[in-house]
Design a protein around this motif. Sequence first.
Motif, short mmCIF file in Angstrom:
data_model
loop_
_atom_site.label_atom_id
_atom_site.label_comp_id
_atom_site.label_asym_id
_atom_site.label_seq_id
_atom_site.Cartn_x
_atom_site.Cartn_y
_atom_site.Cartn_z
N ALA A 1 28.96 30.00 36.73
CA ALA A 1 29.19 30.65 38.02
C ALA A 1 29.75 29.65 39.02
O ALA A 1 30.60 30.00 39.85
N ALA A 2 29.32 28.39 38.94
CA ALA A 2 29.83 27.36 39.86
C ALA A 2 31.30 27.07 39.57
O ALA A 2 32.06 26.74 40.50
N ALA B 1 37.19 31.97 42.54
CA ALA B 1 37.37 33.19 41.75
C ALA B 1 36.13 34.08 41.71
O ALA B 1 36.19 35.20 41.23
N LEU B 2 34.99 33.61 42.22
CA LEU B 2 33.76 34.38 42.15
C LEU B 2 33.86 35.60 43.06
O LEU B 2 34.00 35.48 44.28
N GLY B 3 33.85 36.78 42.46
CA GLY B 3 33.95 38.02 43.24
C GLY B 3 35.36 38.33 43.71
O GLY B 3 35.56 39.26 44.51
N ASP C 1 44.04 31.46 30.20
CA ASP C 1 43.22 32.61 30.57
C ASP C 1 41.80 32.29 30.13
O ASP C 1 41.56 31.86 28.99
N TRP C 2 40.85 32.50 31.01
CA TRP C 2 39.46 32.14 30.74
C TRP C 2 38.58 33.35 31.01
O TRP C 2 38.67 33.96 32.07
N THR C 3 37.73 33.70 30.06
CA THR C 3 36.90 34.90 30.17
C THR C 3 35.44 34.55 30.36
O THR C 3 34.90 33.69 29.66
N PHE C 4 34.82 35.20 31.31
CA PHE C 4 33.38 35.06 31.53
C PHE C 4 32.84 36.36 32.13
O PHE C 4 33.45 36.94 33.02
N GLY C 5 31.70 36.81 31.61
CA GLY C 5 31.07 38.01 32.12
C GLY C 5 31.92 39.26 31.97
O GLY C 5 31.83 40.18 32.78
N GLY C 6 32.77 39.29 30.94
CA GLY C 6 33.61 40.45 30.69
C GLY C 6 34.89 40.49 31.51
O GLY C 6 35.68 41.42 31.37
#
Length: 432
Positions: free
Chosen positions: A253-254, A261-263, A284-289
């Motif tokens: 998340a950090a 990019a958070l939110g 391209d980087w994927t996290f949390g869908g």
Amino acid sequence: MTLQLQLLSVTALCVLAGNFLVEAAFYHRERSANMENLLPSADRSPDISRTFYGIMFDAGSTGTRIHIYTFIQKDDAGLPVLQNEMYHAVKPGLSAYADMPEEGANTIKQLLRIAKKTIPHSEWRRTPVVLKATAGLRLLPEHKARAILDEVHEVFAKSPFFVPNDSVTLMNGANEGILAWVTVNFLTGHLYAKSQKTVGILDLGGGSTQITFLPKLKKTVNSAPADYIARFDMFNTTYELYTHSYLGNGLIAARLATLGALGADGLDWKVFRSSCLPKKYREDWTFGGLTYKISGTPDGYAGYKLCYHEVLRVIKGIVHQPFEVKGSSIFYAFSYYYDRAVESGLIDGSRGGVVEVRDFKKRAKEVCNKMTKYRPISPFLCMDMTYITCLLKEGFGFKDNTVLQLAKKVNNVEMSWALGATFDYFKHLHIH
């Protein structure tokens, strides 16, 4: 099993469980014990030793882990000992299945197959199975998190194991820190009756990070926000812990927060850049869908100083600095603290090690100023090591000479909240 671990287990379980009798039926929570929620009892002679089991799922932001604990009850008047742990993990975490809850539940089915192979068939109906989800699901919209947990509960209901009433839950962040503290101090032999000699814990997950320790000074308690202090009774001793979970300040998340990019919206076309990444890096980087387009700064500068200023914005004014950590207390640090220390060559991966906070800073500088060299390990290594340095120094306020014991396992048992949570099902800790 070593004699040391046997003695450690008996002593610490004594502290945790008091008059815990395994044959007295298993109350998953004292407040909700009822006839439908009692563990089926075993028919056996009172003078025969018995092995029993507990299954705890840690549904984290980057993966789901199963902990299968084996305990031995020597006699009804005695206390059980922890014999061993079977551990396995799958990736990604359940939060990656935000729009595919059934597929997320299928990963639980895979891990339950391991439990069936590990635990004798005759003990299945007596073995409780519990899943606690952490920051990954806490960061999802509530209805999506609930849909995933409901699917997992369906999987549990169809399994042959004992399913307590609240077997699938979204875990409170404070309890995550408290139960990790219980695990670490149990495994290190610090949970002795009426003893205040304990170690602090630092847990860095993907979505959240926790700090928990037993304050020695009243000023630490009095100067802390009220909800950062938790009290619970253990073997006629009341422990007053400083503990807090920072949602959104886990390592992954950090990264998003550092990139801005958070939110964020417009993920189809926006490119999120950082001087913490190699200049020519673009992926391209994927996290949390969700998938993010991220990049270094090809026409700008990169390195430790610029990176430090970027990650400082993620921490500054958010993380409380407890008064006492400016002293010389020893903290056990695990999860991503351990993983990144291994990847950057700070410690040996097979043994762990003791470092000081200044060692993270020194290695972060080296990694950031030689990104090309470390890129094959991880293009995020500079960002991650700098974030850890900044979190420890600017966030929590640790001194450069604060000692950190980096470990993944103690006595061959994983360092996490899972063992403490299993004890919580044996005998509720009365956390207030």
